[in-house]
Design a protein around this motif. Sequence first.
Motif, PDB file in Angstrom:
ATOM      1  N   GLU A  77      78.091  21.053  27.809  1.00 56.84           N
ATOM      2  CA  GLU A  77      77.722  21.910  26.686  1.00 56.84           C
ATOM      3  C   GLU A  77      78.894  22.227  25.756  1.00 56.84           C
ATOM      4  OE1 GLU A  77      76.366  23.948  29.774  1.00 56.84           O
ATOM      5  OE2 GLU A  77      74.764  22.474  29.762  1.00 56.84           O
ATOM      6  N   GLU A  78      80.107  21.980  26.204  1.00 54.90           N
ATOM      7  CA  GLU A  78      81.283  22.284  25.383  1.00 54.90           C
ATOM      8  C   GLU A  78      81.451  21.243  24.278  1.00 54.90           C
ATOM      9  OE1 GLU A  78      83.100  25.003  25.493  1.00 54.90           O
ATOM     10  OE2 GLU A  78      82.022  25.740  27.238  1.00 54.90           O
ATOM     11  N   GLN A  79      81.865  21.708  23.113  1.00 58.78           N
ATOM     12  CA  GLN A  79      82.125  20.812  21.989  1.00 58.78           C
ATOM     13  C   GLN A  79      83.588  20.912  21.595  1.00 58.78           C
ATOM     14  OE1 GLN A  79      79.446  21.698  18.808  1.00 58.78           O
ATOM     15  NE2 GLN A  79      77.641  21.112  19.974  1.00 58.78           N
ATOM     16  N   PHE A  80      84.116  19.819  21.043  1.00 62.03           N
ATOM     17  CA  PHE A  80      85.515  19.753  20.658  1.00 62.03           C
ATOM     18  C   PHE A  80      85.652  19.395  19.194  1.00 62.03           C
ATOM     19  CE2 PHE A  80      85.248  18.323  25.055  1.00 62.03           C
ATOM     20  CZ  PHE A  80      86.113  19.206  25.672  1.00 62.03           C
ATOM     21  N   LYS A  81      86.701  19.913  18.612  1.00 64.46           N
ATOM     22  CA  LYS A  81      87.115  19.513  17.265  1.00 64.46           C
ATOM     23  C   LYS A  81      88.591  19.171  17.390  1.00 64.46           C
ATOM     24  CE  LYS A  81      87.464  21.165  12.537  1.00 64.46           C
ATOM     25  NZ  LYS A  81      87.241  22.319  11.658  1.00 64.46           N
ATOM     26  N   ILE A  82      88.946  17.910  17.146  1.00 63.50           N
ATOM     27  CA  ILE A  82      90.332  17.477  17.284  1.00 63.50           C
ATOM     28  C   ILE A  82      90.941  17.299  15.902  1.00 63.50           C
ATOM     29  CG2 ILE A  82      91.877  15.687  18.151  1.00 63.50           C
ATOM     30  CD1 ILE A  82      89.781  15.094  20.290  1.00 63.50           C
ATOM     31  N   LYS A  83      92.075  17.956  15.700  1.00 62.27           N
ATOM     32  CA  LYS A  83      92.831  17.825  14.456  1.00 62.27           C
ATOM     33  C   LYS A  83      94.093  17.026  14.760  1.00 62.27           C
ATOM     34  CE  LYS A  83      91.454  22.333  12.621  1.00 62.27           C
ATOM     35  NZ  LYS A  83      91.995  23.608  12.102  1.00 62.27           N
ATOM     36  N   GLU A  84      94.143  15.781  14.300  1.00 65.95           N
ATOM     37  CA  GLU A  84      95.315  14.937  14.539  1.00 65.95           C
ATOM     38  C   GLU A  84      96.334  15.166  13.426  1.00 65.95           C
ATOM     39  OE1 GLU A  84      96.507  10.258  14.806  1.00 65.95           O
ATOM     40  OE2 GLU A  84      94.454  10.829  15.302  1.00 65.95           O
ATOM     41  N   THR A  85      97.558  15.456  13.820  1.00 65.92           N
ATOM     42  CA  THR A  85      98.620  15.762  12.864  1.00 65.92           C
ATOM     43  C   THR A  85      99.965  15.495  13.522  1.00 65.92           C
ATOM     44  OG1 THR A  85      99.422  17.463  11.337  1.00 65.92           O
ATOM     45  CG2 THR A  85      98.665  18.218  13.496  1.00 65.92           C
ATOM     46  N   ASP A  86     101.044  15.885  12.879  1.00 65.88           N
ATOM     47  CA  ASP A  86     102.351  15.699  13.509  1.00 65.88           C
ATOM     48  C   ASP A  86     102.679  16.900  14.401  1.00 65.88           C
ATOM     49  OD1 ASP A  86     103.284  17.755  11.846  1.00 65.88           O
ATOM     50  OD2 ASP A  86     104.225  16.378  10.438  1.00 65.88           O
ATOM     51  N   SER A  87     103.737  16.779  15.193  1.00 66.60           N
ATOM     52  CA  SER A  87     104.089  17.813  16.171  1.00 66.60           C
ATOM     53  C   SER A  87     104.365  19.168  15.527  1.00 66.60           C
ATOM     54  CB  SER A  87     105.309  17.372  16.986  1.00 66.60           C
ATOM     55  OG  SER A  87     104.995  16.242  17.762  1.00 66.60           O
ATOM     56  N   ALA A  88     105.046  19.165  14.392  1.00 65.77           N
ATOM     57  CA  ALA A  88     105.357  20.432  13.720  1.00 65.77           C
ATOM     58  C   ALA A  88     104.088  21.151  13.280  1.00 65.77           C
ATOM     59  CB  ALA A  88     106.269  20.184  12.522  1.00 65.77           C
ATOM     60  N   GLN A  89     103.113  20.401  12.785  1.00 65.98           N
ATOM     61  CA  GLN A  89     101.859  21.010  12.352  1.00 65.98           C
ATOM     62  C   GLN A  89     101.019  21.487  13.536  1.00 65.98           C
ATOM     63  OE1 GLN A  89     100.418  21.947   9.385  1.00 65.98           O
ATOM     64  NE2 GLN A  89     102.531  21.692   8.738  1.00 65.98           N
ATOM     65  N   VAL A  90     101.142  20.819  14.669  1.00 69.81           N
ATOM     66  CA  VAL A  90     100.448  21.289  15.872  1.00 69.81           C
ATOM     67  C   VAL A  90     100.931  22.695  16.217  1.00 69.81           C
ATOM     68  CG1 VAL A  90     100.159  20.951  18.361  1.00 69.81           C
ATOM     69  CG2 VAL A  90     100.011  18.994  16.822  1.00 69.81           C
ATOM     70  N   VAL A  91     102.245  22.877  16.234  1.00 78.18           N
ATOM     71  CA  VAL A  91     102.813  24.186  16.549  1.00 78.18           C
ATOM     72  C   VAL A  91     102.388  25.214  15.512  1.00 78.18           C
ATOM     73  CG1 VAL A  91     104.961  25.476  16.821  1.00 78.18           C
ATOM     74  CG2 VAL A  91     104.739  23.213  17.835  1.00 78.18           C
ATOM     75  N   THR A  92     102.429  24.840  14.242  1.00 78.06           N
ATOM     76  CA  THR A  92     102.025  25.754  13.172  1.00 78.06           C
ATOM     77  C   THR A  92     100.573  26.174  13.334  1.00 78.06           C
ATOM     78  OG1 THR A  92     103.625  24.804  11.634  1.00 78.06           O
ATOM     79  CG2 THR A  92     101.785  26.006  10.678  1.00 78.06           C
ATOM     80  N   GLN A  93      99.702  25.242  13.670  1.00 77.64           N
ATOM     81  CA  GLN A  93      98.284  25.569  13.836  1.00 77.64           C
ATOM     82  C   GLN A  93      98.059  26.501  15.026  1.00 77.64           C
ATOM     83  OE1 GLN A  93      95.529  22.292  13.564  1.00 77.64           O
ATOM     84  NE2 GLN A  93      96.732  21.334  11.937  1.00 77.64           N
ATOM     85  N   ILE A  94      98.839  26.343  16.071  1.00 79.34           N
ATOM     86  CA  ILE A  94      98.728  27.244  17.219  1.00 79.34           C
ATOM     87  C   ILE A  94      99.220  28.638  16.837  1.00 79.34           C
ATOM     88  CG2 ILE A  94      99.612  27.738  19.539  1.00 79.34           C
ATOM     89  CD1 ILE A  94      97.487  25.544  19.481  1.00 79.34           C
ATOM     90  N   VAL A  95     100.394  28.710  16.212  1.00 81.41           N
ATOM     91  CA  VAL A  95     100.968  29.998  15.823  1.00 81.41           C
ATOM     92  C   VAL A  95     100.055  30.730  14.835  1.00 81.41           C
ATOM     93  CG1 VAL A  95     102.909  31.088  14.602  1.00 81.41           C
ATOM     94  CG2 VAL A  95     103.339  29.328  16.316  1.00 81.41           C
TER      95      VAL A  95
END
Length: 78
Positions: free
Chosen positions: A28-46
């Motif tokens: 039942e779980e759904q995912f949305k994956i945002k592929e980007t560079d490592s710096a943007q991954v950290v920014t999106q988490i923060v």
Amino acid sequence: CITIAASTIPAQYLLPKVLMRFNEKYPEEQFKIKETDSAQVVTQIVDCMADVGFTGTVLEKKHCKYIPFYKDELVIIA
């Protein structure tokens, strides 16, 4: 919906198999994956734009905890 930010290598090579197995257990779980560079991954988490992030490098940012997920070996062929 679980939003995942991931750098290129995890997004293309690691997450498909992991998410397929996770989806078998929790269909039942759904995912949305945002592929980007490592710096943007950290920014999106923060910035709370993603629930979890996967990156190939450790960047110095506040409020992030890095947990090793996968270990690989680099091979150079010339």
